[in-house]
Design a protein around this motif. Structure first.
Motif, PDB file in Angstrom:
ATOM      1  N   LYS A   4      63.454  18.273  -2.942  1.00  0.00           N
ATOM      2  CA  LYS A   4      64.090  17.479  -1.883  1.00  0.00           C
ATOM      3  C   LYS A   4      63.050  16.643  -1.130  1.00  0.00           C
ATOM      4  O   LYS A   4      62.945  16.675   0.099  1.00  0.00           O
ATOM      5  CB  LYS A   4      64.857  18.374  -0.905  1.00  0.00           C
ATOM      6  N   SER A   5      62.310  15.890  -1.893  1.00  0.00           N
ATOM      7  CA  SER A   5      61.240  15.073  -1.334  1.00  0.00           C
ATOM      8  C   SER A   5      61.801  13.830  -0.656  1.00  0.00           C
ATOM      9  O   SER A   5      62.762  13.222  -1.134  1.00  0.00           O
ATOM     10  CB  SER A   5      60.284  14.642  -2.449  1.00  0.00           C
ATOM     11  N   PRO A   6      61.198  13.403   0.470  1.00  0.00           N
ATOM     12  CA  PRO A   6      61.646  12.153   1.105  1.00  0.00           C
ATOM     13  C   PRO A   6      61.370  10.932   0.234  1.00  0.00           C
ATOM     14  O   PRO A   6      61.975   9.883   0.444  1.00  0.00           O
ATOM     15  CB  PRO A   6      60.826  12.108   2.402  1.00  0.00           C
ATOM     16  N   ASP A   7      60.480  11.085  -0.747  1.00  0.00           N
ATOM     17  CA  ASP A   7      60.150   9.958  -1.620  1.00  0.00           C
ATOM     18  C   ASP A   7      61.365   9.441  -2.385  1.00  0.00           C
ATOM     19  O   ASP A   7      61.449   8.254  -2.698  1.00  0.00           O
ATOM     20  CB  ASP A   7      59.072  10.365  -2.631  1.00  0.00           C
ATOM     21  N   TRP A   8      62.290  10.349  -2.709  1.00  0.00           N
ATOM     22  CA  TRP A   8      63.432   9.971  -3.532  1.00  0.00           C
ATOM     23  C   TRP A   8      64.673   9.586  -2.719  1.00  0.00           C
ATOM     24  O   TRP A   8      65.659   9.112  -3.278  1.00  0.00           O
ATOM     25  CB  TRP A   8      63.800  11.115  -4.484  1.00  0.00           C
ATOM     26  N   GLN A   9      64.641   9.791  -1.422  1.00  0.00           N
ATOM     27  CA  GLN A   9      65.828   9.529  -0.607  1.00  0.00           C
ATOM     28  C   GLN A   9      66.361   8.104  -0.732  1.00  0.00           C
ATOM     29  O   GLN A   9      67.585   7.898  -0.743  1.00  0.00           O
ATOM     30  CB  GLN A   9      65.540   9.873   0.853  1.00  0.00           C
ATOM     31  N   PRO A  10      65.495   7.071  -0.817  1.00  0.00           N
ATOM     32  CA  PRO A  10      66.033   5.710  -0.952  1.00  0.00           C
ATOM     33  C   PRO A  10      66.906   5.503  -2.184  1.00  0.00           C
ATOM     34  O   PRO A  10      67.727   4.583  -2.216  1.00  0.00           O
ATOM     35  CB  PRO A  10      64.766   4.845  -1.023  1.00  0.00           C
ATOM     36  N   PHE A  11      66.735   6.377  -3.192  1.00  0.00           N
ATOM     37  CA  PHE A  11      67.518   6.223  -4.416  1.00  0.00           C
ATOM     38  C   PHE A  11      68.974   6.647  -4.230  1.00  0.00           C
ATOM     39  O   PHE A  11      69.802   6.407  -5.112  1.00  0.00           O
ATOM     40  CB  PHE A  11      66.885   7.029  -5.549  1.00  0.00           C
ATOM     41  N   ARG A  12      69.281   7.302  -3.115  1.00  0.00           N
ATOM     42  CA  ARG A  12      70.674   7.673  -2.860  1.00  0.00           C
ATOM     43  C   ARG A  12      71.582   6.442  -2.888  1.00  0.00           C
ATOM     44  O   ARG A  12      72.760   6.545  -3.262  1.00  0.00           O
ATOM     45  CB  ARG A  12      70.800   8.367  -1.510  1.00  0.00           C
ATOM     46  N   GLY A  13      71.027   5.325  -2.477  1.00  0.00           N
ATOM     47  CA  GLY A  13      71.839   4.106  -2.400  1.00  0.00           C
ATOM     48  C   GLY A  13      72.211   3.516  -3.741  1.00  0.00           C
ATOM     49  O   GLY A  13      73.167   2.737  -3.823  1.00  0.00           O
ATOM     50  N   ILE A  14      71.465   3.859  -4.806  1.00  0.00           N
ATOM     51  CA  ILE A  14      71.737   3.263  -6.114  1.00  0.00           C
ATOM     52  C   ILE A  14      72.031   4.299  -7.196  1.00  0.00           C
ATOM     53  O   ILE A  14      72.501   3.940  -8.268  1.00  0.00           O
ATOM     54  CB  ILE A  14      70.565   2.379  -6.584  1.00  0.00           C
ATOM     55  N   ALA A  15      71.737   5.573  -6.915  1.00  0.00           N
ATOM     56  CA  ALA A  15      71.870   6.600  -7.949  1.00  0.00           C
ATOM     57  C   ALA A  15      73.324   6.849  -8.321  1.00  0.00           C
ATOM     58  O   ALA A  15      74.202   6.919  -7.454  1.00  0.00           O
ATOM     59  CB  ALA A  15      71.223   7.901  -7.490  1.00  0.00           C
ATOM     60  N   HIS A  16      73.565   6.991  -9.608  1.00  0.00           N
ATOM     61  CA  HIS A  16      74.891   7.365 -10.089  1.00  0.00           C
ATOM     62  C   HIS A  16      75.220   8.779  -9.606  1.00  0.00           C
ATOM     63  O   HIS A  16      76.324   9.039  -9.127  1.00  0.00           O
ATOM     64  CB  HIS A  16      74.919   7.295 -11.612  1.00  0.00           C
ATOM     65  N   VAL A  17      74.241   9.679  -9.734  1.00  0.00           N
ATOM     66  CA  VAL A  17      74.341  11.044  -9.203  1.00  0.00           C
ATOM     67  C   VAL A  17      73.002  11.379  -8.561  1.00  0.00           C
ATOM     68  O   VAL A  17      71.949  11.079  -9.110  1.00  0.00           O
ATOM     69  CB  VAL A  17      74.673  12.062 -10.315  1.00  0.00           C
ATOM     70  N   PHE A  18      73.068  12.020  -7.390  1.00  0.00           N
ATOM     71  CA  PHE A  18      71.842  12.403  -6.684  1.00  0.00           C
ATOM     72  C   PHE A  18      71.983  13.869  -6.270  1.00  0.00           C
ATOM     73  O   PHE A  18      72.882  14.217  -5.503  1.00  0.00           O
ATOM     74  CB  PHE A  18      71.644  11.523  -5.447  1.00  0.00           C
ATOM     75  N   VAL A  19      71.095  14.712  -6.801  1.00  0.00           N
ATOM     76  CA  VAL A  19      71.110  16.137  -6.471  1.00  0.00           C
ATOM     77  C   VAL A  19      69.730  16.504  -5.951  1.00  0.00           C
ATOM     78  O   VAL A  19      68.719  16.185  -6.587  1.00  0.00           O
ATOM     79  CB  VAL A  19      71.440  17.011  -7.699  1.00  0.00           C
ATOM     80  N   ALA A  20      69.673  17.182  -4.798  1.00  0.00           N
ATOM     81  CA  ALA A  20      68.373  17.509  -4.215  1.00  0.00           C
ATOM     82  C   ALA A  20      68.404  18.879  -3.547  1.00  0.00           C
ATOM     83  O   ALA A  20      69.359  19.223  -2.863  1.00  0.00           O
ATOM     84  CB  ALA A  20      67.962  16.445  -3.201  1.00  0.00           C
ATOM     85  N   GLY A  21      67.338  19.645  -3.754  1.00  0.00           N
ATOM     86  CA  GLY A  21      67.151  20.904  -3.050  1.00  0.00           C
ATOM     87  C   GLY A  21      68.114  22.004  -3.460  1.00  0.00           C
ATOM     88  O   GLY A  21      68.786  21.933  -4.488  1.00  0.00           O
ATOM     89  N   PHE A  22      68.175  23.029  -2.605  1.00  0.00           N
ATOM     90  CA  PHE A  22      69.016  24.200  -2.861  1.00  0.00           C
ATOM     91  C   PHE A  22      70.036  24.454  -1.759  1.00  0.00           C
ATOM     92  O   PHE A  22      71.055  25.079  -1.982  1.00  0.00           O
ATOM     93  CB  PHE A  22      68.132  25.450  -3.002  1.00  0.00           C
ATOM     94  N   ALA A  23      69.727  24.017  -0.546  1.00  0.00           N
ATOM     95  CA  ALA A  23      70.586  24.352   0.593  1.00  0.00           C
ATOM     96  C   ALA A  23      71.930  23.636   0.502  1.00  0.00           C
ATOM     97  O   ALA A  23      71.994  22.446   0.185  1.00  0.00           O
ATOM     98  CB  ALA A  23      69.888  23.969   1.904  1.00  0.00           C
ATOM     99  N   ARG A  24      72.990  24.375   0.756  1.00  0.00           N
ATOM    100  CA  ARG A  24      74.330  23.796   0.748  1.00  0.00           C
ATOM    101  C   ARG A  24      74.462  22.761   1.864  1.00  0.00           C
ATOM    102  O   ARG A  24      73.981  22.964   2.977  1.00  0.00           O
ATOM    103  CB  ARG A  24      75.381  24.892   0.936  1.00  0.00           C
ATOM    104  N   THR A  25      75.078  21.648   1.551  1.00  0.00           N
ATOM    105  CA  THR A  25      75.297  20.575   2.516  1.00  0.00           C
ATOM    106  C   THR A  25      76.786  20.255   2.560  1.00  0.00           C
ATOM    107  O   THR A  25      77.599  20.920   1.915  1.00  0.00           O
ATOM    108  CB  THR A  25      74.507  19.309   2.127  1.00  0.00           C
ATOM    109  N   ARG A  26      77.138  19.204   3.288  1.00  0.00           N
ATOM    110  CA  ARG A  26      78.542  18.780   3.329  1.00  0.00           C
ATOM    111  C   ARG A  26      79.031  18.357   1.956  1.00  0.00           C
ATOM    112  O   ARG A  26      80.230  18.363   1.671  1.00  0.00           O
ATOM    113  CB  ARG A  26      78.695  17.624   4.317  1.00  0.00           C
ATOM    114  N   ASP A  27      78.079  17.983   1.088  1.00  0.00           N
ATOM    115  CA  ASP A  27      78.449  17.566  -0.268  1.00  0.00           C
ATOM    116  C   ASP A  27      78.694  18.747  -1.195  1.00  0.00           C
ATOM    117  O   ASP A  27      79.270  18.583  -2.268  1.00  0.00           O
ATOM    118  CB  ASP A  27      77.352  16.671  -0.858  1.00  0.00           C
TER     119      ASP A  27
END
Length: 209
Positions: A14-37
């Motif tokens: 769950k690196s901040p380096d990859w966060q900008p890719f959320r805007g273009i990624a077909h699927v984005f999965v990060a880390g282990f902690a459960r989120t709203r997603d």
């Protein structure tokens, strides 16, 4: 940046380096902690199942195309023209996996095994139909336990292109570059380090098309 290429990101740390890719990624999965997603591990397994199903569908569709017109689909593999034609629905899809080993060493061994099996299957069967895997890790060996470890080694060794940065010793270098790398004079642990050896940002590489 290619509009014909689909990108998905799996980020085990769950690196901040990859966060900008959320805007273009077909699927984005990060880390282990459960989120709203939802639960990231379950989301990853569901995504891998979708990829495997799509690989099977693509193989069937390409076989049909090859039967109808062998010149349009030589060897039954995805071509540039087919991948870029929306009517076929088979764009090239790159999956970037950062620190993917984190999903091989979770608390749930069944989930670890599921991820290991599915990643290996995609790595083996995906390239011919347009799926590419780019795996980045600081731990190329001794991943998982039992069959999970065996599957990890098979997954790692199925990567065709390999790049190693500075490593602690030649054994780690060989785990990345291959067992014969050291005997061929390739040893990433011998790479020089320090400010004198950093790349000049002004240098541009001329890459082939």
């Amino acid at each position: 940046l290619d509009p014909y290429v689909r990108v998905s990101v799996i980020d085990g740390k769950k690196s901040p380096d990859w966060q900008p890719f959320r805007g273009i990624a077909h699927v984005f999965v990060a880390g282990f902690a459960r989120t709203r997603d939802g639960d990231p591990v379950q989301m990853l397994i569901e995504f891998l199942d979708q990829v495997i199903a799509d690989i099977e569908w693509r193989n069937e569709r390409l076989s049909e195309i090859a039967t109808q017109d062998p010149r349009a689909c030589p060897e039954g593999k995805l071509t540039r023209d087919i991948a870029r034609n929306p009517k076929y629905g088979m764009p090239v899809h790159f999956i970037f996996a950062e620190e993917i080993q984190e999903y091989y060493e979770g608390f749930d061994q069944k989930a670890n095994m599921a991820v290991a099996q599915k990643m290996l299957r995609i790595c083996r069967t995906g390239p011919s139909v347009g799926y590419g895997l780019v795996t980045l890790t600081q731990k190329p060996s001794n991943i998982g336990a039992g069959d999970v470890a065996r599957l990890w080694n098979n997954y790692r060794d199925n990567h065709v292109g390999r790049l190693a940065l500075s490593c602690g010793n030649r054994h780690v270098s060989e785990a990345i570059l291959g067992a014969d790398a050291y005997s061929q004079g390739l040893d990433a642990s011998a790479l020089p380090v320090g400010p004198d050896f950093k790349a000049d940002a002004s240098v541009q590489l001329q890459l082939p098309n």
